[in-house]
Structure formats: structure tokens, C-alpha cells
Design an enzyme around this catalytic site. Sequence first.
Site, short mmCIF file in Angstrom:
data_model
loop_
_atom_site.label_atom_id
_atom_site.label_comp_id
_atom_site.label_asym_id
_atom_site.label_seq_id
_atom_site.Cartn_x
_atom_site.Cartn_y
_atom_site.Cartn_z
N HIS A 188 -23.20 -14.93 -1.58
CA HIS A 188 -22.22 -14.18 -2.37
C HIS A 188 -22.27 -14.59 -3.84
CE1 HIS A 188 -19.91 -11.63 0.29
NE2 HIS A 188 -19.73 -12.61 1.15
N GLY A 199 -14.67 -18.13 5.68
CA GLY A 199 -15.26 -18.48 4.40
C GLY A 199 -14.93 -17.41 3.38
N CYS A 210 -18.32 -10.07 7.46
CA CYS A 210 -17.91 -10.45 6.11
C CYS A 210 -16.57 -9.79 5.80
CB CYS A 210 -18.98 -9.98 5.12
SG CYS A 210 -18.64 -10.40 3.41
N LEU A 211 -15.68 -10.54 5.16
CA LEU A 211 -14.39 -9.99 4.76
C LEU A 211 -14.56 -8.83 3.77
CD1 LEU A 211 -12.26 -13.24 4.33
CD2 LEU A 211 -12.10 -11.54 6.17
N HIS A 215 -24.19 -18.11 3.79
CA HIS A 215 -23.58 -16.78 3.61
C HIS A 215 -22.75 -16.77 2.31
CE1 HIS A 215 -21.46 -13.09 5.23
NE2 HIS A 215 -20.58 -13.51 4.34
#
Length: 170
Positions: free
Chosen positions: A137, A43, A90-91, A133
Site C-alpha cells: 500500500h 492491517g 483488503c479494507l 500487503h
Amino acid sequence: MEIKVYPDRILRRKAKDVEKIDDRIIKLLDDMAQTMYKFNGIGLAAEQVGILEKLVVIDLRPDGKNQLIELINPEIIASEGIYEEHEEGCLSIPGYYDTVKDRKKWIKVKYLDRDENEQILETEDFLSVVIQHEIDHLNGKLFIDRLSPTKREFFKKQWKKIQKEREEKK
């Protein structure tokens, strides 16, 4: 596209609604998907690539096949239950994972697709968690904000170590 990494300030800002779905927005969605795939994510929200617009791409890749979901101006309009404890990553916080306890098991999301059609998606379990999630953001919230105060302190210590290791690799 470059992924913004914590503590980049843009990750704490709220995104604005997409007013018009035009060629620029379509290209952004395409570029975001390519970036998500490049970094093996499941994502990606526009904030994570420095864009303050309500855009999300998701692909859980069931059975190893791409099944891209694009959400424009997503909004959770209903939710139920609590998803069992699970680890999130998370990236934008690479290398750190922790248990999150307060995600909803089932959600109903209203959004626009790339053709400007309003859609409703009802989903549960892991896809529900990923959507929550990514919508966090868009509201300037990170999964680490959902940790207990003790776990947030642990994160700060671990994050310093992770950052130091990343710098040494450069």
C-alpha cells in the site's frame, strides 16, 4: 477516519517517509488503529485513510487479545521462501478476496517505533504476508495487482457487481 475505497486515486500513490515523529504522527497511529478495529481489519496503511506517509498498523489479535504493531517508515531488508497460496482481502476493496501466490514466507523489516527507535522485526507466515500487503500500500500497490491477468479481468467484473450492491444498500 474514512477508508478510501478502490479505485480512489490515492491508493495508487507512493507514501513519503515520516521525517519527524511528533504528536501529529502519534495521533495518526492511534486514529488508524481505532479505524482498523472499527472495520474489523488486521492491517491498515496510511494511504487507506488518505495520508501519504509511511505509517502502518497491524493487529492479528492472537487469542482474541489486541497486540498492536506500529511501523513507521517500514522497509523489507531481507526475505526468503514463498508463503503457500492464500486468500487476501483488503479494507479498501471490501467484499472481494482472491488467492495471492507470490508473498514471501519469511521477512526481515526495519522500521521506527513511536519513540523514534529503529527496530528490526523478523517474522514468517501470516504476519509476514500482512506486513508485505501493507508495505505494498505504501508503494501504491494493491493485492489485486499481484493477480494473474485472467484473475484481474475476473476482479473487474466482480468489482462492478460488488459496487452495484453497495450502491443499492445506501
